[in-house]
Design an enzyme around this catalytic site. Structure first.
Site, mmCIF file in Angstrom:
data_model
loop_
_atom_site.group_PDB
_atom_site.id
_atom_site.type_symbol
_atom_site.label_atom_id
_atom_site.label_comp_id
_atom_site.label_asym_id
_atom_site.label_seq_id
_atom_site.Cartn_x
_atom_site.Cartn_y
_atom_site.Cartn_z
ATOM 1 N N ASP A 191 -21.779 0.829 23.816
ATOM 2 C CA ASP A 191 -22.783 -0.213 24.014
ATOM 3 C C ASP A 191 -22.295 -1.430 23.222
ATOM 4 O OD1 ASP A 191 -24.844 -1.980 23.714
ATOM 5 O OD2 ASP A 191 -26.330 -0.508 23.052
ATOM 6 N N LYS A 241 -26.886 -12.615 25.784
ATOM 7 C CA LYS A 241 -26.637 -12.600 24.340
ATOM 8 C C LYS A 241 -25.338 -13.328 24.015
ATOM 9 C CE LYS A 241 -28.854 -8.083 23.749
ATOM 10 N NZ LYS A 241 -30.114 -8.415 23.092
ATOM 11 N N HIS A 291 -29.734 1.495 19.907
ATOM 12 C CA HIS A 291 -30.858 0.794 20.551
ATOM 13 C C HIS A 291 -31.478 1.774 21.556
ATOM 14 C CE1 HIS A 291 -32.673 -2.145 23.361
ATOM 15 N NE2 HIS A 291 -32.580 -3.046 22.406
HETATM 16 N N1 PLP Z 1 -27.974 -2.440 23.056
HETATM 17 C C1 PLP Z 1 -28.081 -3.188 21.962
HETATM 18 C C2 PLP Z 1 -27.277 -2.846 20.754
HETATM 19 C C3 PLP Z 1 -28.932 -4.301 21.970
HETATM 20 O O1 PLP Z 1 -29.050 -5.047 20.861
HETATM 21 C C4 PLP Z 1 -29.669 -4.586 23.135
HETATM 22 C C5 PLP Z 1 -30.613 -5.715 23.147
HETATM 23 O O2 PLP Z 1 -31.028 -6.234 22.134
HETATM 24 C C6 PLP Z 1 -29.500 -3.782 24.243
HETATM 25 C C7 PLP Z 1 -28.650 -2.706 24.178
HETATM 26 C C8 PLP Z 1 -30.251 -4.045 25.522
HETATM 27 O O3 PLP Z 1 -29.798 -5.228 26.096
HETATM 28 P P1 PLP Z 1 -30.541 -5.860 27.361
HETATM 29 O O4 PLP Z 1 -31.982 -5.980 26.984
HETATM 30 O O5 PLP Z 1 -29.868 -7.178 27.548
HETATM 31 O O6 PLP Z 1 -30.334 -4.934 28.495
#
Ligand code: PLP
Length: 407
Positions: free
Chosen positions: A200, A226, A123
């Site tokens: 992550d 989430k 991500h």
């Molecule tokens: N990493 C992954 C794999 C994600 O799916 C997401 C959000 O969809 C994030 C990081 C970022 O999360 P946040 O927006 O809650 O900080």
């Protein structure tokens, strides 16, 4: 398995909404899960009964608010099996947690000419913070590719280590492919080379049992919103031995021991990394989100979602001509990213919405992965514990209708 899904659904008032005269079918759980009543009530109670700033007052309300926040820290530590609640840092989300690690830990271990290993399925939250650091330090990014089924190329991973490798940062589960990476093996391998690993876990913690000590992760980041918790709260787990050595990420109140214009000293863990007033009401409500998951049982949640994944994938492949599903790695979590023929993902998403189906479209904050897949974007349907087979049927029927309309 889950016995009474209707009871679970009753806990989520939003699921009884109608959209365009049809029942809402919420399949955008990867972006954020919906929130059970008990979490919402904890937020309301926080504002109506105990709101006072934490760690600052001797008065009763402040002490109650502090105790609620610190109880949540203990709850989170227990949930992911950290050695101590002092290894749990509260942040605004996975994004802030990863920025913290990149800036503070990355800045400490990476030097010019060193190498950091990421994967192609990250991500943007696990790419851009490293690039920001890279522009200051000048290290090299190495990117692990994937195999055709969407699993990581582990041979390539192992071959990337050399004497300049200082750090690995990798997602536990991909938010597009659903692939669950073998992070325990990846961490063990990195450790044989003396290289620490950041995970992550945004897409893993809501769906599979995570034990940070069993994984031996050096850092592990995730988001409350989430996992049936409130928005605006995230967690960074870090091994105490690293956290103690790391410089603070942000400066301000709460993270200091003493301040003078000549010299400032910093607070003990975890407060060294928690500058300013945290979202203490959200943090305390996260406890309730975890209790919700524990009551159902993470293995039951995983089994239920897996059953929906298998059922829906099987029917889509059999009944939707021209469908391409991206990511078919064994043991993937309940995320189905797809395209149908040459239809545009936005068109499909907008038409599905008019039929009451909430799916996500676009690049899903994973543009490098889209490039590797050779697409600009995909449609993504993702399941949570409250989704049902009837909803899967509604989704499949709607998709067939949309595909027919567009072609
Ligand atoms: N990493 C992954 C794999 C994600 O799916 C997401 C959000 O969809 C994030 C990081 C970022 O999360 P946040 O927006 O809650 O900080």
């Amino acid at each position: 398995m889950i016995q009474d899904i209707d009871r679970i659904r009753e806990d989520f008032p939003i699921l009884s909404r109608q959209l365009y005269g049809r029942p809402l079918v919420y399949l955008d759980n990867t972006a954020t899960s919906e929130t059970p009543r008990e979490v919402v009530e904890a937020v309301v109670n926080g504002y109506t009964r105990t709101k006072a700033n934490v760690h600052r007052g001797v008065h009763t309300l402040s002490q109650e608010a502090t105790e609620l926040q610190e109880a949540a820290r203990r709850k989170v530590a227990e949930f992911v099996n950290a050695s101590s609640h002092e290894e749990i840092i509260f942040t605004r989300g996975t994004t802030e947690a990863l920025n913290l690690v990149a800036s503070s830990f990355g800045g400490m271990v990476l030097g010019e000419g060193d190498e950091l290993i990421l994967t192609v399925m990250e991500h943007h939250a696990n790419i851009v913070p490293w690039q920001l650091l890279q522009s200051r330090i000048g290290f090299k990014l190495r990117v692990v590719p994937m195999l055709p089924d969407g699993s990581l190329d582990l041979e390539a991973y192992r071959s990337m280590f050399n004497t300049r490798t200082r750090l690995v940062s990798c997602c536990h589960a991909s938010n597009v492919l659903g692939t669950v990476n073998p992070v325990k093996e990846m961490i063990a391998f990195a450790h044989t080379k003396g290289v620490p690993v950041v995970i992550d876990g945004a897409q893993a913690v809501p769906h599979i049992k995570v034990d940070v000590r069993d994984l031996d992760a050096d850092f592990y980041a995730f988001s409350a919103h989430k996992m049936y918790g409130p928005t605006g709260v995230g967690v960074l787990y870090g091994k105490r031995s690293w956290l103690e050595k790391m410089p603070p990420y942000q400066g301000g109140g709460e993270m200091i021991e003493s301040v003078s214009f000549e010299k400032t000293t910093f607070a003990e863990l975890p407060f060294k990394f928690e500058a300013g007033t945290p979202d203490f009401i959200g943090i305390s409500a996260l406890s309730k989100g975890i209790e919700f998951m524990e009551r159902i049982g993470i293995d039951n949640i995983a089994a239920h979602e897996h059953e929906l994944l298998e059922y829906t994938t099987g029917r889509l492949l059999a009944e939707v001509p021209g469908i391409r599903i991206f990511g078919q790695a064994p043991g993937k979590c309940a995320i189905i990213s797809f395209l149908v023929g040459h239809e545009h993902h936005y068109d499909m998403g907008m038409l599905l919405d008019k039929l009451g189906i909430a799916v996500r479209t676009g690049h899903h904050c994973a543009q490098p992965l889209m490039q590797a897949l050779g697409v600009e974007g995909v449609v993504r349907a993702s399941f949570a514990v409250y989704n049902t087979r009837e909803e899967a049927d509604l989704f499949i029927a709607a998709l067939k209708r949309v595909a027919a309309m567009l072609s």
